[in-house]
Design an enzyme around this catalytic site. Structure first.
Site, PDB file in Angstrom:
ATOM      1  N   GLU A 153       0.807  -1.215   0.000  1.00  0.00           N
ATOM      2  CA  GLU A 153       0.000   0.000   0.000  1.00  0.00           C
ATOM      3  C   GLU A 153       0.847   1.275   0.000  1.00  0.00           C
ATOM      4  O   GLU A 153       0.738   2.133   0.876  1.00  0.00           O
ATOM      5  CB  GLU A 153      -0.946   0.006   1.220  1.00  0.00           C
ATOM      6  CG  GLU A 153      -1.935  -1.144   1.154  1.00  0.00           C
ATOM      7  CD  GLU A 153      -3.040  -1.104   2.206  1.00  0.00           C
ATOM      8  OE1 GLU A 153      -4.085  -1.695   1.977  1.00  0.00           O
ATOM      9  OE2 GLU A 153      -2.846  -0.486   3.261  1.00  0.00           O
ATOM     10  N   GLU A 213      -5.706  -8.130  -1.085  1.00  0.00           N
ATOM     11  CA  GLU A 213      -6.397  -7.940   0.197  1.00  0.00           C
ATOM     12  C   GLU A 213      -7.851  -7.572  -0.081  1.00  0.00           C
ATOM     13  O   GLU A 213      -8.118  -6.742  -0.951  1.00  0.00           O
ATOM     14  CB  GLU A 213      -5.784  -6.807   1.027  1.00  0.00           C
ATOM     15  CG  GLU A 213      -4.476  -7.136   1.669  1.00  0.00           C
ATOM     16  CD  GLU A 213      -3.988  -6.031   2.599  1.00  0.00           C
ATOM     17  OE1 GLU A 213      -4.818  -5.372   3.259  1.00  0.00           O
ATOM     18  OE2 GLU A 213      -2.766  -5.814   2.639  1.00  0.00           O
TER      19      GLU A 213
HETATM   20  C1  BG6 Z   1      -4.599  -2.922   4.775  1.00  0.00           C
HETATM   21  C2  BG6 Z   1      -3.250  -3.327   5.312  1.00  0.00           C
HETATM   22  O1  BG6 Z   1      -4.677  -1.549   4.728  1.00  0.00           O
HETATM   23  O2  BG6 Z   1      -5.728  -3.237   5.498  1.00  0.00           O
HETATM   24  C3  BG6 Z   1      -3.277  -4.425   6.343  1.00  0.00           C
HETATM   25  O3  BG6 Z   1      -2.368  -3.661   4.264  1.00  0.00           O
HETATM   26  C4  BG6 Z   1      -4.463  -4.218   7.257  1.00  0.00           C
HETATM   27  O4  BG6 Z   1      -2.040  -4.442   7.006  1.00  0.00           O
HETATM   28  C5  BG6 Z   1      -5.728  -4.303   6.430  1.00  0.00           C
HETATM   29  O5  BG6 Z   1      -4.510  -5.088   8.340  1.00  0.00           O
HETATM   30  C6  BG6 Z   1      -7.009  -4.206   7.211  1.00  0.00           C
HETATM   31  O6  BG6 Z   1      -6.981  -3.080   8.004  1.00  0.00           O
HETATM   32  P1  BG6 Z   1      -7.267  -3.156   9.559  1.00  0.00           P
HETATM   33  O7  BG6 Z   1      -6.991  -1.824  10.056  1.00  0.00           O
HETATM   34  O8  BG6 Z   1      -8.689  -3.566   9.683  1.00  0.00           O
HETATM   35  O9  BG6 Z   1      -6.350  -4.201  10.092  1.00  0.00           O
END
Ligand code: BG6
Length: 484
Positions: free
Chosen positions: A183, A382
């Site tokens: 990211e 993701e």
């Molecule tokens: C992404 C990141 O932004 O979102 C992860 O690459 C992160 O590291 C994921 O865990 C989900 O976000 P969060 O804040 O719910 O853990």
């Protein structure tokens, strides 16, 4: 013509990051990373974003859930066996930079750290799971943030190059899929995680953010060069947050604001990393954010490198979309939160318990926007729903809400493939419950596998399967055809 479906070699899997699950933060020579200095709890980003925060670790006043993670360091074999049972074709994880170079500026790597990833990679391969490695995922050495000022310092290019060279040399013959930075565009809103810069060391100044980006772009191109020299079969991508962005209405003012936000947030980094050059709107963006172009250190050699070594594919995270209405005053606008960027409330969407607006159709739009702009393979590395899970008296966890979220997103992916998008794979986030990046909570769970651990660190750390475990297994088995 028959409707296109997922490729036969589609990479179904799951994604994690070292700092959020490994634990063992000080074992076997590992140094401290920026993630080790992030306190747990909903106030995490407020603390990191405050003027006073200077990366001091303060165990008297805060807890640090990343230090223990979910103890994947000791239990990775059990975890990978569970991923294999779901039929994972790939597993996305990151290498903790501080296991390999504990402070970041050493010249010799830490063999114990390298051995840990030998074991992890071999365990994946034993189960026919392709590793997908993020070289740097929000876990740069703390020493580089504190003593060198983070990525705005050009010396970091050399440190990263040494790190990338070390891991690509060691694992590049058996690992095909890589990404250079997680990211990378997140720095636009929050440079602490990926650039190691908080307010007290220059994170509030866009001059530094853009200089840091430039240094990261150069470092990324160097990694691409090294990777292809080591093994021409390697596919190495960039990785961005993509937040599909809508204008709230047909007012041209909002349409323009949406276009600009897309350029600045969604496309700036990929424009450089995929096309190999700064986009036409760069100067306007510099002006808007008070960046003095002349003061940026950008050499012709850097620009030649960016042009010569663009990435092979685009990895991105997608959780939510954003909506813009520039015509409303701060008092009038009903703001919502999201993955580092929010927006106004979109009345057509529901939100997660953490306020992120759920939008599967937005994923189809994202895939089309990215593919039509770059025509490079896309990899959704993701996606997922952070939610509170309840363990029933019989031990079952009926996470139908998560299945519903994922099903709709896989349907959107299938539609995008039918639209002509070249999609390589899908690795939902936090395939096993882990520590949240934005809040340091355990209770914000994404996994198919439940981990018995609460926000205060209580629990057995035992793993158990949620209802979504069997659902995802069947999705993989049928290459995305059976989503029931
Ligand atoms: C992404 C990141 O932004 O979102 C992860 O690459 C992160 O590291 C994921 O865990 C989900 O976000 P969060 O804040 O719910 O853990």
């Amino acid at each position: 013509m028959t409707k296109q479906t997922f490729r036969p070699d589609f990479l179904w899997g799951g994604a994690t990051a070292a700092n959020q699950l490994e634990g063992a933060f000080d074992r076997d020579g590992k140094g401290l990373s920026v993630a080790d200095a992030m306190p747990g709890g909903k106030q995490r980003f407020t603390i990191l974003g405050s003027k006073e925060f200077d990366w001091t670790i303060d165990p008297e006043n805060y807890i640090y859930p990343n230090h223990r993670g979910i103890d994947h360091y000791d239990r990775f074999k059990e975890d990978i066996a569970l991923f294999a049972e779901m039929g994972f074709k790939c597993y996305r994880f990151s290498i903790a930079w501080t296991r390999i170079f504990p402070k970041g500026d050493e010249t010799t790597p830490n063999e114990a750290g390298l051995k840990f990833y030998d074991g992890l990679i071999d365990e994946c391969l034993k189960h026919n799971i392709e590793p997908v490695i993020t070289i740097s995922h929000y876990e740069m050495p703390l020493h580089l943030a504190k003593e060198y000022g983070g990525w705005k310092n050009r010396q970091l290019i050399d440190f990263y190059e040494r790190f990338a060279n070390t891991v690509l040399t060691r694992y590049g013959k058996k690992v095909t899929y890589w990404m250079t930075f997680n990211e990378i565009n997140s720095a636009f809103h929050f440079p602490a995680l990926s650039q190691g810069m908080v307010q007290s060391n220059g994170g509030g100044d866009y001059q530094n953010v853009f200089q840091a980006w430039h240094n990261q772009f150069v470092a990324s191109s160097k990694a691409v060069k090294i990777a292809h020299e080591i093994n021409p079969n390697i596919q190495i991508g960039c990785m961005i947050i993509y937040a599909t962005t809508y204008s709230m209405n047909a007012n041209p003012v909002n349409q323009m604001a949406t276009l600009i936000q897309n350029q600045e947030f969604n496309f700036f980094c990929t424009d450089v990393q995929v096309r190999g050059k700064y986009p036409a709107y760069t100067q306007r963006t510099y002006e808007k954010y008070g960046v003095d172009e002349q003061a940026l250190e950008i050499t012709q050699e850097d620009l030649d490198l960016l042009a010569a070594y663009p990435v092979d594919y685009i990895g991105f995270s997608y959780y939510m979309s954003a909506a813009i209405d520039e015509t409303l005053s701060e008092e009038e606008a009903e703001m919502v939160s999201g993955n580092l960027l929010g927006g106004v409330r979109n009345p057509f969407l529901e939100a997660s318990e953490w306020g992120w607006q759920i939008d599967p159709e937005g994923l189809r739009i994202a895939l089309n926007e990215l593919y039509n702009r770059y025509e490079k393979p896309l990899f959704i590395v993701e996606n997922g729903l952070g939610a509170i899970d309840t363990v029933e008296a019989d031990g079952s966890i009926n996470d139908d809400y998560r299945i519903d979220y994922l099903r709709k997103h896989v349907e959107a992916m299938a539609d995008a493939v039918a639209d002509g998008v070249d999609l390589m794979g899908y690795t939902p986030w936090g395939c096993i419950d882990l520590v949240s990046a934005s809040t340091g909570e355990m209770s914000k769970r994404y996994g198919f596998v439940y981990v018995d651990l609460d926000d205060e660190g209580n629990g057995t750390l035992n793993r158990s399967k949620k209802k979504s475990f069997d659902w995802y297994k069947q999705v993989i088995e049928t290459n995305g055809k059976n989503l029931a």
